[in-house]
Motif scaffolding. Structure first.
Motif, PDB file in Angstrom:
ATOM      1  N   UNK A  95       0.830  -1.200   0.000  1.00 42.12           N
ATOM      2  CA  UNK A  95       0.000   0.000   0.000  1.00 42.12           C
ATOM      3  C   UNK A  95       0.866   1.253   0.000  1.00 42.12           C
ATOM      4  N   UNK A  96       1.956   1.201   0.748  1.00 40.40           N
ATOM      5  CA  UNK A  96       2.876   2.327   0.784  1.00 40.40           C
ATOM      6  C   UNK A  96       3.492   2.566  -0.592  1.00 40.40           C
ATOM      7  N   UNK A  97       3.791   1.481  -1.310  1.00 43.80           N
ATOM      8  CA  UNK A  97       4.351   1.612  -2.654  1.00 43.80           C
ATOM      9  C   UNK A  97       3.362   2.308  -3.591  1.00 43.80           C
ATOM     10  N   UNK A  98       2.089   1.926  -3.499  1.00 43.85           N
ATOM     11  CA  UNK A  98       1.063   2.558  -4.329  1.00 43.85           C
ATOM     12  C   UNK A  98       0.899   4.028  -3.964  1.00 43.85           C
ATOM     13  N   UNK A  99       0.853   4.314  -2.653  1.00 43.78           N
ATOM     14  CA  UNK A  99       0.727   5.699  -2.210  1.00 43.78           C
ATOM     15  C   UNK A  99       1.934   6.529  -2.613  1.00 43.78           C
ATOM     16  N   UNK A 100       3.114   5.943  -2.511  1.00 49.04           N
ATOM     17  CA  UNK A 100       4.346   6.630  -2.894  1.00 49.04           C
ATOM     18  C   UNK A 100       4.286   7.067  -4.348  1.00 49.04           C
ATOM     19  N   UNK A 101       3.925   6.156  -5.236  1.00 49.88           N
ATOM     20  CA  UNK A 101       3.873   6.463  -6.658  1.00 49.88           C
ATOM     21  C   UNK A 101       2.782   7.481  -6.973  1.00 49.88           C
ATOM     22  N   UNK A 102       1.620   7.320  -6.349  1.00 51.38           N
ATOM     23  CA  UNK A 102       0.513   8.252  -6.572  1.00 51.38           C
ATOM     24  C   UNK A 102       0.875   9.666  -6.138  1.00 51.38           C
ATOM     25  N   UNK A 103       1.423   9.796  -4.944  1.00 58.66           N
ATOM     26  CA  UNK A 103       1.704  11.126  -4.414  1.00 58.66           C
ATOM     27  C   UNK A 103       2.896  11.783  -5.104  1.00 58.66           C
ATOM     28  N   UNK A 104       3.863  10.992  -5.539  1.00 54.52           N
ATOM     29  CA  UNK A 104       4.985  11.574  -6.291  1.00 54.52           C
ATOM     30  C   UNK A 104       4.479  12.189  -7.591  1.00 54.52           C
ATOM     31  N   UNK A 105       3.561  11.497  -8.254  1.00 61.36           N
ATOM     32  CA  UNK A 105       3.014  11.993  -9.516  1.00 61.36           C
ATOM     33  C   UNK A 105       2.120  13.205  -9.302  1.00 61.36           C
ATOM     34  N   UNK A 106       1.160  13.084  -8.387  1.00 62.72           N
ATOM     35  CA  UNK A 106       0.219  14.190  -8.186  1.00 62.72           C
ATOM     36  C   UNK A 106       0.874  15.383  -7.495  1.00 62.72           C
ATOM     37  N   UNK A 107       1.883  15.106  -6.643  1.00 54.24           N
ATOM     38  CA  UNK A 107       2.594  16.204  -5.993  1.00 54.24           C
ATOM     39  C   UNK A 107       3.372  17.035  -6.995  1.00 54.24           C
TER      40      UNK A 107
END
Length: 214
Positions: A95-107
């Protein structure tokens, strides 16, 4: 259409990161308040720091208090259901991996949206992706995941760089965000599954004093 997609990804990242914070709280056997605290700071911590550094007013959760409500709700649900997960640590990692990728992109995308340059956008993507987890691990007295041998921050940087490069090349924003997520998740997923890591510094014997050149 794209804006709704980015909004969906942003909410998904909030939920995913909140859940990782709550699962860490379950491993520490905290009460429901501890669950909500860890879930909330993990969900919105990185985005809050990003908005403060970009001088955005108000920051995301003050502008949209529903972020805090969702974090608290997800964390509370986890308090009653975390025992149903067989391996909470593995779930946290993925879940952390998914959140990491999502937030890096949207951030990174959010930084570009307010006029930030490419370098700043990459840094903001990394901060959005990583600092919620850093706060989570600090508060729970866990060894921070960023100090693991496997690729972590690098995956966030790769995702943010992909987004910035796609934007510079004029690639459709939705494609760029999707590609950035794919790159970040693939790198972090590979690190989880196969132990991918960058070369690390190894201690070695220094030059003998008598042989040193003056």
């Amino acid at each position: 259409m794209f804006e709704s997609t980015v909004t969906f990804l942003d909410w998904l990242g909030i939920v995913v990161f909140s859940l990782t914070g709550a699962l860490v709280a379950s491993r520490k056997q905290m009460d429901v308040v501890g669950f909500v605290l860890l879930g909330t700071v993990t969900g919105i911590g990185g985005g809050t720091l990003r908005d403060l550094l970009l001088d955005l007013h108000p920051v995301l959760w003050i502008e949209q208090p529903l972020y805090v409500v969702v974090c608290a709700l997800v964390s509370t649900i986890a308090f009653f259901t975390a025992h149903l997960v067989h391996s909470r640590y593995q779930l946290i990692l993925w879940l952390d991996a998914a959140g990491l990728a999502l937030f890096a992109a949207t951030g990174a995308e959010r930084a570009i949206g307010v006029g930030a340059g490419p370098v700043v956008a990459v840094i903001m993507g990394m901060i959005t992706a990583c600092f919620g987890g850093i706060i989570r691990d600090t508060l729970s007295q866990e060894r921070s995941i960023i100090f693991s041998y496997e690729i972590y921050v690098t995956a966030a940087l790769a995702a943010a760089i992909t987004l910035v490069c796609a934007n510079a090349l004029g690639i459709d924003r939705q494609v760029g965000v999707s590609a950035a997520f794919g790159v970040g998740f693939a790198l972090r997923g590979g690190a989880i599954m196969f132990g991918w890591s960058l070369p690390r510094y190894r201690s070695r014997q220094g030059r003998a004093h008598e042989n040193a050149v003056c």
